[in-house]
Design an enzyme around this catalytic site. Structure first.
Site, PDB file in Angstrom:
ATOM      1  N   SER A 145       0.805  -1.225   0.000  1.00 55.71           N
ATOM      2  CA  SER A 145       0.000   0.000   0.000  1.00 55.71           C
ATOM      3  C   SER A 145       0.835   1.270   0.000  1.00 55.71           C
ATOM      4  O   SER A 145       0.499   2.229  -0.712  1.00 55.71           O
ATOM      5  CB  SER A 145      -0.966  -0.006   1.193  1.00 55.71           C
ATOM      6  N   THR A 159      -5.753  -2.856   8.448  1.00 58.54           N
ATOM      7  CA  THR A 159      -5.623  -4.246   8.035  1.00 58.54           C
ATOM      8  C   THR A 159      -5.598  -5.140   9.270  1.00 58.54           C
ATOM      9  O   THR A 159      -5.782  -4.667  10.407  1.00 58.54           O
ATOM     10  CB  THR A 159      -4.375  -4.429   7.149  1.00 58.54           C
ATOM     11  N   LYS A 192      -9.284  -4.620  11.860  1.00 58.39           N
ATOM     12  CA  LYS A 192     -10.442  -4.154  11.089  1.00 58.39           C
ATOM     13  C   LYS A 192     -11.717  -4.086  11.930  1.00 58.39           C
ATOM     14  O   LYS A 192     -12.560  -3.216  11.718  1.00 58.39           O
ATOM     15  CB  LYS A 192     -10.648  -5.047   9.875  1.00 58.39           C
ATOM     16  N   ASN A 232     -12.039  -0.605   7.153  1.00 57.46           N
ATOM     17  CA  ASN A 232     -10.673  -0.677   6.623  1.00 57.46           C
ATOM     18  C   ASN A 232     -10.178   0.700   6.201  1.00 57.46           C
ATOM     19  O   ASN A 232      -9.047   0.847   5.770  1.00 57.46           O
ATOM     20  CB  ASN A 232     -10.594  -1.644   5.434  1.00 57.46           C
ATOM     21  N   ASP A 280     -13.184  -2.475   1.315  1.00 55.95           N
ATOM     22  CA  ASP A 280     -12.843  -3.857   0.959  1.00 55.95           C
ATOM     23  C   ASP A 280     -13.904  -4.488   0.060  1.00 55.95           C
ATOM     24  O   ASP A 280     -13.579  -5.238  -0.867  1.00 55.95           O
ATOM     25  CB  ASP A 280     -12.685  -4.712   2.221  1.00 55.95           C
ATOM     26  N   GLY A 333     -12.785 -18.323   5.845  1.00 56.32           N
ATOM     27  CA  GLY A 333     -12.477 -17.291   6.823  1.00 56.32           C
ATOM     28  C   GLY A 333     -13.734 -16.580   7.286  1.00 56.32           C
ATOM     29  O   GLY A 333     -14.758 -16.578   6.587  1.00 56.32           O
ATOM     30  N   GLY A 392     -12.803  -9.760   9.392  1.00 54.46           N
ATOM     31  CA  GLY A 392     -13.299  -8.528   8.789  1.00 54.46           C
ATOM     32  C   GLY A 392     -13.298  -8.564   7.280  1.00 54.46           C
ATOM     33  O   GLY A 392     -14.236  -8.060   6.638  1.00 54.46           O
ATOM     34  N   TYR A 450      -1.506 -11.705  -1.469  1.00 56.79           N
ATOM     35  CA  TYR A 450      -0.637 -11.567  -2.633  1.00 56.79           C
ATOM     36  C   TYR A 450       0.802 -11.749  -2.183  1.00 56.79           C
ATOM     37  O   TYR A 450       1.119 -11.664  -0.995  1.00 56.79           O
ATOM     38  CB  TYR A 450      -0.800 -10.201  -3.300  1.00 56.79           C
ATOM     39  N   GLY A 495      -4.628 -11.190  -4.685  1.00 54.80           N
ATOM     40  CA  GLY A 495      -5.305  -9.997  -4.205  1.00 54.80           C
ATOM     41  C   GLY A 495      -4.796  -8.679  -4.735  1.00 54.80           C
ATOM     42  O   GLY A 495      -5.232  -7.621  -4.255  1.00 54.80           O
TER      43      GLY A 495
END
Length: 491
Positions: free
Chosen positions: A232, A275, A279, A300, A315, A337, A340, A420, A441
């Site tokens: 990011s 993250t 979240k 997020n 997200d 999963g 969040g 990723y 991702g």
């Protein structure tokens, strides 16, 4: 404007030329590393001469008499814009009075802690005449970084030059934030960092593009733990640079949420990406939340305004846009999963009218998700249901593969993984090995970052997915060629 000072090399000729490339405005010659270097060094940049003791992060192992001899060489070589760095608690603290025609930097280093009496230390330091002052401490908590910020504010009020930031795991972020808080210098390593927490010139220019930053630049960041490998910062800072903006986006590691939340009001942060594992945790910080964040029960994206923090969730749109054209338009699908990120995926699927199943190893979090999304059914592989896609929101290091969730004999279906990087998650690796269609991702990272940028700045960044993809793949390639693992989740 902060003086970007290149440190660690024996001369200015870092690229075969006469001087380092812009934007460096000074060069630190470490005589403890290069005792035989020619003085003054070739080139026209002002030089900071340093001969650092081991307790201050240096490599000089001789006596103080021998160190004085090394610094005497610098005294002789000093030009009008050059400086000599001397420690405030050393035998050389009287040199500024003895050699009044030479520029000195009076420095203090504590590489084990941030003392509670920093204000008093700075007051005593400034009683000695010097051209500049420098304080480096070890940050153990975010409150230590706040203490550094207050020192820099005091220096601006009293109108003297102060370089101040931290070493240690929180060192990199303290140095970046200090750019917007008015640090006089930022020392950047020409190669391997000389102390823990030091930034290299390469990452400063490539990842943060922080030569743009000035006092008062708006600050943004990704908060979570760990965040050091997040892409990011590279993506957002590139977007800021393309807009000719001085704003800065940094990684904000949060090993202790309570410590970070206590310090946050004093950090002058304008916007946050949130993250794992925060979240759901940081939602309580918000005085208001968007409809989407309220429904998802996770934030997020945080934006600071006059009334406090506003929470949002990008997200779900990041997933929607990042998976467009890859996932089928009809279900059912299996979501792995229940945190969040999974909640954001559930919301996007709900709006699209796609029926999801969910698998999660922990029962408590799964039960909460099922309560909030009654249409979602828990996955039971023994029922022999065929799904049309698999969406993985589990952490990258989860030891869960397709066999563990009961898909060992399932026909090939697309696998979309929010993670990723390299090495790939178990789910993505399994899908690739079985020749199932897979997508990581990166596309979600771009689309949710684009939505964050829109909320913070008010307009879309001038960056297409194709352009961003090239930047992100290049970043992954650089990490991989350097032998480093580089993993993350769409922040």
């Amino acid at each position: 404007m902060t003086k970007l000072t290149l440190s660690g090399s024996a001369s200015l000729k870092t690229d075969g030329g006469a001087r380092p490339p812009a934007p460096f405005s000074a060069f630190e010659l470490r005589l403890d590393l290069h005792p035989d270097a020619a003085l003054p060094p070739a080139g026209d940049l002002p030089t900071v001469y340093t001969c650092r003791r081991p307790q201050d992060g240096g490599r000089f192992t001789g006596s103080e008499v021998e160190r004085a001899a090394a610094l005497q060489r610098a005294l002789t070589a000093c030009r009008p814009d050059d400086c000599i760095d001397i420690e405030w608690d050393s035998d050389f603290r009287d040199w500024p009075r003895r050699y009044s025609d030479i520029g000195f930097i009076m420095s203090y280093h504590n590489l084990s802690a941030t003392p509670p009496d920093l204000d008093n230390i700075l007051t005593r330091m400034t009683a000695e005449p010097a051209r500049e002052y420098k304080i480096i401490t070890a940050a153990r908590t975010w409150q230590d970084i706040v203490a550094i910020k207050r020192l820099l504010a005091d220096a601006r009020r009293r109108v003297f030059f102060l370089t101040a930031y931290c070493s240690g795991p929180l060192g990199p972020v303290s140095r970046l934030l200090a750019l917007a808080w008015g640090t006089r210098r930022l020392y950047l390593a020409a190669g391997t960092p000389l102390v823990s927490g030091m930034l290299t010139a390469e990452e400063f220019l490539k990842v943060y593009r922080a030569q743009r930053v000035t006092v008062g630049s708006r600050l943004y960041g990704v908060a979570g733990y760990p965040v050091e490998r997040s892409l990011s910062p590279r993506l957002h800072n590139w977007m800021f640079e393309l807009r000719n903006s001085p704003d800065l986006y940094v990684p904000l590691p949060v090993p202790d949420p309570d410590d970070f939340l206590t310090a946050l009001p004093d950090l002058d942060i304008t916007g946050l990406s949130v993250t794992v594992p925060l979240k759901e945790h940081l939602r309580s910080l918000c005085v208001s939340c968007s409809v989407e964040a309220t429904r998802i029960r996770a934030v997020n994206t945080l934006t600071h305004g006059a009334g406090g923090w506003h929470g949002d969730n990008t997200d779900w749109t990041g997933f929607r846009d990042g998976a467009a054209g890859f996932l089928p338009a009809a279900g059912p699908v299996l979501v792995l999963g229940a945190g969040g990120s999974a909640r954001a995926v559930m919301y996007a699927l709900e709006l699209a009218g796609i029926k999801p199943f969910v698998w999660n190893r922990g029962r408590e979090r799964l039960e909460r998700l099922l309560t909030d999304y009654p249409a979602v059914q828990p996955w039971n592989a023994s029922h022999a249901v065929t799904v049309q896609a698999v969406i993985n929101t589990l952490p990258h290091d989860a030891m869960v593969g397709l066999d563990e969730v009961g898909l060992g004999g399932h026909p090939p279906v697309p696998v979309f993984d929010l993670n990723y990087g390299s090495p790939a998650s178990r789910i993505l690796s399994d899908g690739t090995a079985r020749r199932w269609p897979v997508r990581d991702g990166l596309s979600m990272l771009y689309h949710q970052a684009r939505a964050q940028h829109r909320r913070w700045i008010g307009s879309d960044p001038p960056v297409s997915w194709d352009q961003a993809r090239q930047l992100l793949l290049q970043a992954l390639s650089e990490r991989s060629s350097g032998g480093e693992s580089f993993t993350g989740e769409a922040d």
